[in-house]
Scaffold this motif. Sequence first.
Motif, short mmCIF file in Angstrom:
data_model
loop_
_atom_site.label_atom_id
_atom_site.label_comp_id
_atom_site.label_asym_id
_atom_site.label_seq_id
_atom_site.Cartn_x
_atom_site.Cartn_y
_atom_site.Cartn_z
N LEU A 165 0.86 -1.18 0.00
CA LEU A 165 0.00 0.00 0.00
C LEU A 165 0.89 1.23 0.00
O LEU A 165 1.96 1.24 0.63
N ILE A 166 0.45 2.27 -0.71
CA ILE A 166 1.15 3.55 -0.72
C ILE A 166 0.21 4.61 -0.16
O ILE A 166 -0.91 4.80 -0.67
N ILE A 167 0.64 5.26 0.91
CA ILE A 167 -0.09 6.40 1.47
C ILE A 167 0.39 7.65 0.75
O ILE A 167 1.58 7.98 0.80
N TRP A 168 -0.53 8.35 0.10
CA TRP A 168 -0.15 9.50 -0.73
C TRP A 168 -0.01 10.76 0.11
O TRP A 168 -0.33 10.79 1.29
N GLU A 169 0.45 11.81 -0.52
CA GLU A 169 0.98 12.98 0.14
C GLU A 169 0.01 13.76 1.02
O GLU A 169 0.42 14.29 2.05
N SER A 170 -1.24 13.93 0.62
CA SER A 170 -2.07 14.89 1.35
C SER A 170 -3.54 14.62 1.13
O SER A 170 -3.94 13.76 0.34
N GLY A 171 -4.37 15.36 1.85
CA GLY A 171 -5.81 15.26 1.73
C GLY A 171 -6.47 16.24 2.68
O GLY A 171 -5.80 16.88 3.50
N ASN A 172 -7.78 16.36 2.58
CA ASN A 172 -8.52 17.37 3.32
C ASN A 172 -9.66 16.76 4.14
O ASN A 172 -10.05 15.62 3.94
N LYS A 173 -10.20 17.60 5.02
CA LYS A 173 -11.58 17.43 5.47
C LYS A 173 -12.44 18.36 4.62
O LYS A 173 -12.00 19.45 4.23
N GLY A 413 -10.34 25.37 3.85
CA GLY A 413 -9.78 26.72 3.89
C GLY A 413 -8.27 26.77 3.98
O GLY A 413 -7.70 27.76 4.41
N ALA A 414 -7.59 25.71 3.54
CA ALA A 414 -6.14 25.62 3.72
C ALA A 414 -5.36 26.59 2.82
O ALA A 414 -4.21 26.91 3.11
N LEU A 415 -5.96 27.04 1.72
CA LEU A 415 -5.34 28.01 0.82
C LEU A 415 -4.02 27.52 0.24
O LEU A 415 -3.04 28.27 0.14
N ASP A 416 -3.99 26.26 -0.17
CA ASP A 416 -2.80 25.74 -0.84
C ASP A 416 -2.45 26.61 -2.05
O ASP A 416 -3.34 27.04 -2.79
N HIS A 417 -1.18 26.87 -2.25
CA HIS A 417 -0.64 27.65 -3.37
C HIS A 417 -1.00 29.14 -3.27
O HIS A 417 -0.60 29.90 -4.16
N ALA A 418 -1.71 29.55 -2.25
CA ALA A 418 -2.15 30.94 -2.13
C ALA A 418 -1.49 31.59 -0.91
O ALA A 418 -0.91 30.91 -0.07
N PRO A 419 -1.57 32.91 -0.80
CA PRO A 419 -1.12 33.56 0.44
C PRO A 419 -1.90 33.05 1.65
O PRO A 419 -3.07 32.69 1.55
N ASN A 420 -1.22 33.01 2.79
CA ASN A 420 -1.80 32.61 4.07
C ASN A 420 -2.21 31.14 4.10
O ASN A 420 -3.20 30.77 4.75
N GLU A 421 -1.45 30.30 3.41
CA GLU A 421 -1.65 28.85 3.49
C GLU A 421 -1.63 28.42 4.95
O GLU A 421 -0.78 28.87 5.73
N ASN A 422 -2.57 27.55 5.33
CA ASN A 422 -2.70 27.21 6.74
C ASN A 422 -3.35 25.85 6.93
O ASN A 422 -3.98 25.31 6.04
N ILE A 423 -3.18 25.30 8.13
CA ILE A 423 -3.90 24.11 8.56
C ILE A 423 -4.43 24.36 9.97
O ILE A 423 -3.98 25.27 10.66
N ARG A 424 -5.38 23.54 10.38
CA ARG A 424 -5.89 23.62 11.75
C ARG A 424 -5.17 22.59 12.61
O ARG A 424 -4.97 21.44 12.17
N LEU A 425 -4.78 22.98 13.80
CA LEU A 425 -4.06 22.06 14.69
C LEU A 425 -4.88 20.81 15.00
O LEU A 425 -4.33 19.71 15.14
N THR A 426 -6.20 20.96 15.10
CA THR A 426 -7.04 19.79 15.39
C THR A 426 -6.97 18.76 14.27
O THR A 426 -6.92 17.56 14.52
N ASP A 427 -6.93 19.23 13.01
CA ASP A 427 -6.82 18.32 11.87
C ASP A 427 -5.44 17.66 11.85
O ASP A 427 -5.31 16.48 11.50
N TYR A 428 -4.44 18.43 12.17
CA TYR A 428 -3.07 17.92 12.23
C TYR A 428 -2.98 16.78 13.25
O TYR A 428 -2.42 15.71 12.98
N GLU A 429 -3.55 17.00 14.43
CA GLU A 429 -3.50 15.99 15.48
C GLU A 429 -4.35 14.76 15.11
O GLU A 429 -3.96 13.62 15.40
N ASP A 430 -5.50 14.98 14.45
CA ASP A 430 -6.31 13.85 14.00
C ASP A 430 -5.55 13.00 13.00
O ASP A 430 -5.64 11.76 13.01
N ASN A 431 -4.79 13.66 12.11
CA ASN A 431 -4.04 12.91 11.11
C ASN A 431 -2.95 12.06 11.73
O ASN A 431 -2.69 10.94 11.29
N ILE A 432 -2.32 12.58 12.78
CA ILE A 432 -1.32 11.78 13.51
C ILE A 432 -1.97 10.50 14.04
O ILE A 432 -1.43 9.40 13.89
N LYS A 433 -3.14 10.64 14.63
CA LYS A 433 -3.86 9.48 15.16
C LYS A 433 -4.22 8.50 14.05
O LYS A 433 -4.13 7.27 14.22
#
Length: 444
Positions: A165-173, A413-433
């Motif tokens: 299996l290959i886990i790919w680079e990224s994804g969203n909620k 609302g991550a704004l990939d490729h745009a100014p003010n690109e961001n993530i939410r800490l809650t999503d980051y922590e969920d992804n670790i889990k």
Amino acid sequence: MTNRKEEYLDLLNELIALPSVSAKHDSLPETAQVLGNALTKLGGKVTIDDSYFAPLVIGQFDSDQADAKNLIIYNHYDVQPAEPFDLWEQDPWTLTEKDGHLIGRGVDDDKGNITARLTALAEYLDENQGKLPVNITFLFEGSEETASQHLDDYLAKHPELKADLIIWESGNKDDQGQIELGGGTKGIVTFDVTAKTGKIDLHSSLAVVADSAAWRLSQGLATLFDPKTGKIQVPGFYDDVVVPNQREKDLVNALPGTKEDFIKGYQITAPLLSDKRGVDWKEALYFEPSINIEGISAGYEEAGVKTVLPAEAHAKLEARLVPGMDPDKTLQQIKDYLADQGFGDLIVEKTLGQPGYRSDMSDPEIIKVINLAKELYPGEPVVSPTSPGTGPMAYVNNAIKAPIISLGVGYQGALDHAPNENIRLTDYEDNIKFVKLIIGSYAN
């Protein structure tokens, strides 16, 4: 016990500070070395292959189980340019925490995904006496934002890479907070088209007898597309398209959102081309190829009036491809058609290209990840067999015959490729889990 989240947030801060813009060949070896050092510190066997301008980083973590399966985790460390700088609310090359968000160029695409996955592995090792139930290989490339140049060459040099299996680079909620899991990407071929009708610009009074490069270019490009039917007119353009199967269609049709939501969300005022073709807009978005004019320039474009007949005109185009379509073959079809239509004088030059890919979403390894998502996240995960966007999945699958599924730390609302690109800490922590849960599932 070491606070792994803080440790790898420090690494994320270090990564964000490196402006690893592959389009500018900036800071790529330095970023690869930082990642190599982090993998080595975690106990991995590390290879940094710098055969090409963007080094490939490989970090291997072996299970002590003889029959262990193989998991590859793919990411990229290059980023898009941060310009325009004046639209950023803070320095794009400084990781900033504000109101529960992490902000900085590359924090979602893709450096935050890297550090979340490293955190997950580190925590799993800490909690299981350093033992793994699966062999894990991290694969970090540095040219994803520029069509993964030389990734296929790198993979050919490393036939030892294998995976179940290959886990790919990224994804969203999505905007409802549901986790999105994807299994494919479109391909692309980008190209420049130039018209030349003389050696110098002329006075526009001569337009009654002298041809204009602006007209020549626009007339040639207009032959590619039928505005009445919404179809591309290049012969053979659709011939190699791999038609989606029923499961893929069902998954796309089940994706949230209506046509009205789509039109409103993207503030579209023109009729949808899919309506002209009489096809479902979702199926068109995910399963059909396209040709797009990214930009056109010719003559005088400043304030006021300059009566000029342009001698040169330039356009940048792209064709988004679906599985089955070859970038070079598609571009040759476009060149041949322009010539057949009397525009053989237009100069067509390829800039980038890569094929598309779709995973089999009924593969047991992918079904397992979908079921794990149901355990961790509330509600049903949003599962898509492909993305309207582009990535190098085909290169990786061609070299490493394994199903691919994407998941990540982003949100709408991550704004990939745009100014003010961001993530939410809650999503980051969920992804670790989530990544820890995937690793642990191989122990069952």
